[in-house]
Design an enzyme around this catalytic site. Sequence first.
Site, mmCIF file in Angstrom:
data_model
loop_
_atom_site.group_PDB
_atom_site.id
_atom_site.type_symbol
_atom_site.label_atom_id
_atom_site.label_comp_id
_atom_site.label_asym_id
_atom_site.label_seq_id
_atom_site.Cartn_x
_atom_site.Cartn_y
_atom_site.Cartn_z
ATOM 1 N N ARG A 223 -20.243 -11.259 53.330
ATOM 2 C CA ARG A 223 -19.537 -10.156 52.682
ATOM 3 C C ARG A 223 -20.100 -9.972 51.279
ATOM 4 N NH1 ARG A 223 -18.483 -8.919 56.994
ATOM 5 N NH2 ARG A 223 -16.477 -8.620 58.042
ATOM 6 N N HIS A 271 -27.087 -4.052 56.420
ATOM 7 C CA HIS A 271 -25.946 -4.550 57.204
ATOM 8 C C HIS A 271 -26.295 -4.589 58.696
ATOM 9 C CE1 HIS A 271 -21.322 -5.060 56.941
ATOM 10 N NE2 HIS A 271 -21.795 -5.750 57.963
#
Length: 308
Positions: A223, A271
């Site tokens: 994250r 991502h």
Amino acid sequence: MINVLFSANEGWEEYGPALRIAFAKAGLDCDLRQEFPPDVVDYIVFTPNGPVTDLRPYTKTKAVLGLWAGVEAIVGNQTLTQPLCRMVDHGLTEGMVEWVTGHVLRHHLGMDAHIHGQDGVWRKGAPPLARERKVCVLGLGALGQACAAQLASLNFEVHGWARSLKSVAGVTCHAGEAGFDDALSGADMVVLLLPQTPATTDILNARTLGLLAPGAAVINPGRGPLIDDNALLAALDSGQIGHATLDVFRVEPLPAEHPFWAHPKVTVTPHIASETRAVTAAEVIGENIRRGEAGEPFLHLVDRDAGY
């Protein structure tokens, strides 16, 4: 008939068929739709960016079954009173293991120098053996344990850290505040696979980055907020951190003006470390509905107090 609502802004064309196949394999008689009257819904297949945000009308719903591994975008929703299950997908796990292993080996072997150094200079010198490198995996959930075990199988000296003590074959496991510095100290590489919670925000900061071996590599497929961006940039500029490979960011897509894009010691990936696979994720959803109907405990139930 079990009424299953698919509440996601995308993926219906892929997930609809995969879920129906998974339900059939599990022996479930399910009616899967994108719209139902709220008071007849038994289960919600859910992403926080989907059309359902107010869960109060879903009075019959037995569980909210997330399609995302992360739950930070839903766990604080005050209208959520139903059990919430996060996605632990074996396809996602395999993809994460491959991505993490690839980038750890890339930094271990010094591949960038040869890929980008095609300038006629004969650069001698082999890398050390894997057993001479300490790799720290922060976060020992399903993804962290799988990555740590794979790296240990390659003979890296793997240390792992989690809030509570875990056991992973071949991995030196640390836990709690007392074990955090020991896990990080002297690590040549750190892989971040922690959930995003108030306790993990900026867990890599100026102090903790200083615990790593000089020139260490930071690899973050977890994250974005786990890292203090300014502290990381300062550590890269000073040489304390040799390279950072980052797949997740505080703002996504990463803004074009962000200094990570132009920094010579940063690799940005969009991502893509891993993602939920429809076929394997549908099997997890099917198993959880089967468990709910049989009165068995749900898989991957979220601890609302812990935040994951």
